[in-house]
Design an enzyme around this catalytic site. Structure first.
Site, short mmCIF file in Angstrom:
data_model
loop_
_atom_site.label_atom_id
_atom_site.label_comp_id
_atom_site.label_asym_id
_atom_site.label_seq_id
_atom_site.Cartn_x
_atom_site.Cartn_y
_atom_site.Cartn_z
N GLY A 1 31.58 39.16 29.64
CA GLY A 1 30.20 38.92 29.91
C GLY A 1 29.59 37.22 29.31
CB SER B 1 36.17 38.99 31.53
OG SER B 1 35.36 37.88 31.43
CB ALA B 2 34.21 37.54 27.15
CG HIS C 1 37.63 36.15 35.65
ND1 HIS C 1 36.83 37.02 36.72
CD2 HIS C 1 36.28 36.64 34.41
CE1 HIS C 1 36.21 37.58 35.07
NE2 HIS C 1 35.73 38.01 34.27
CD GLU D 1 38.48 37.87 38.81
OE1 GLU D 1 37.96 38.72 39.80
OE2 GLU D 1 38.13 37.45 38.27
#
Length: 245
Positions: A90, A123-124, A160, A196
C-alpha cells in the site's frame, strides 16, 4: 530465539494471478508447519477491514489462521504474542507513520531480531523492513516522524523495480536515475531493485534471491549489476562491507 527469518516480496499480485498467488509456495515453505497463526498489519491501506479479509482468505487457504492488528485493542501486545508477522503493501508513508503512532517499531524489531519469529513483507511491507523508506516509489501522503524504518536488514530495497522501456517516448526520470540521485547523498547504503515477481529470503546471515524475475543491485559510486534468482546476497547483510564505499 532463533536467527532472523525474513521473506521480502516485491509485489502482492503478479499479472495473471491472484493475491500472493505467485509466492504462495514460498510462503508455505517459509512459515512451515510450526506457525499456526499470522499477525497481519494492514496499515498501508485505508480500508483495513477489506484488506484483512483479502489476506485472511489467502492465508486460510494455505492453512494458517490470520489475526489483523487493527482489530486488536492493544497492538503492542498483539506483536508480543505473535508467532509470525506479515506486513502488506500500500502506501509506505502511511504504513510507517502508523507503525510509529502505535509504538511498534521497537516491538517488531525485538520479535524478529531477538525472538526469531518469521517476518514477511510485501511491497510497502518490504520497504519498512529495510533501513529506511528513502527508496520507496510512493507519494508522501502523510508525514511519519522519521524515514528510518525497522532496520531488519542494513540496506534499502526498491520494490516493483522497473527497467527503462527503450521504446517509450516518456522522458521523465527512470527508476535507475532516482536511485542514482539517492546515492549522490553521502553514506547511503546499497539499494536492491526487486522486480515484480522477485523476493529476498533472509535466514540468519544468509540472503538469497528467489522468485521468477531478477534483481538489480545499486552500490554507491559503482555501476548497477544484474542478478538472477538464486543469487547469494549474504554480503549485503554485513554493514562493514559498505562503510568505505
Amino acid at each position: 530465539g532463533g536467527p532472523r527469518r525474513l521473506l521480502l516480496v516485491s509485489n502482492s499480485t503478479l499479472h495473471g494471478g491472484g493475491y500472493l498467488g505467485h509466492c504462495q509456495q514460498h510462503i508455505q515453505s517459509f512459515l512451515g508447519q510450526k506457525v499456526k497463526r499470522v499477525l497481519f498489519i494492514p496499515y498501508a491501506l485505508h480500508d483495513r477491514d477489506a484488506y484483512a479479509r483479502t489476506a485472511r482468505e489467502k492465508f486460510e487457504s494455505l492453512g494458517y489462521g490470520l489475526d489483523s492488528i487493527h482489530e486488536s485493542c492493544d497492538p503492542v501486545e498483539a506483536v508480543r504474542k505473535s508467532e509470525a508477522i506479515f506486513i502488506g503493501g500500500g502506501n509506505t508513508f502511511r504504513l510507517l507513520k502508523a507503525l510509529y503512532d502505535n509504538s511498534l517499531i521497537h516491538e517488531i524489531r525485538k520479535r524478529v531480531l531477538e525472538d526469531g519469529i518469521p517476518y514477511m513483507g510485501s511491497s510497502a511491507g518490504t520497504n519498512v523492513a529495510t533501513i529506511s523508506i528513502n527508496t520507496t516509489n510512493d507519494m508522501p501522503i502523510v508525514y511519519p516522524p522519521s524515514l528510518q524504518a525497522l532496520g531488519l536488514v542494513p540496506f534499502n530495497i526498491n520494490p516493483h523495480y522497473l527497467d527503462p522501456d527503450v521504446k517509450s517516448t516518456h522522458m521523465g526520470e527512470t527508476r535507475e536515475e532516482r536511485i542514482r540521485q539517492y546515492h549522490e547523498e553521502p553514506n547511503t547504503p546499497p539499494v536492491l531493485g526487486l522486480r515484480e515477481g522477485a523476493m529476498l529470503l533472509v535466514e540468519g546471515d544468509k540472503a538469497t534471491l528467489q522468485g521468477v524475475t531478477g534483481a538489480r543491485l545499486f552500490l554507491r559510486g559503482k555501476k548497477p549489476t544484474e542478478h538472477e534468482p538464486g543469487t547469494d546476497f549474504s554480503f549485503l547483510l554485513t554493514d562493514s562491507n559498505f562503510l568505505n564505499l
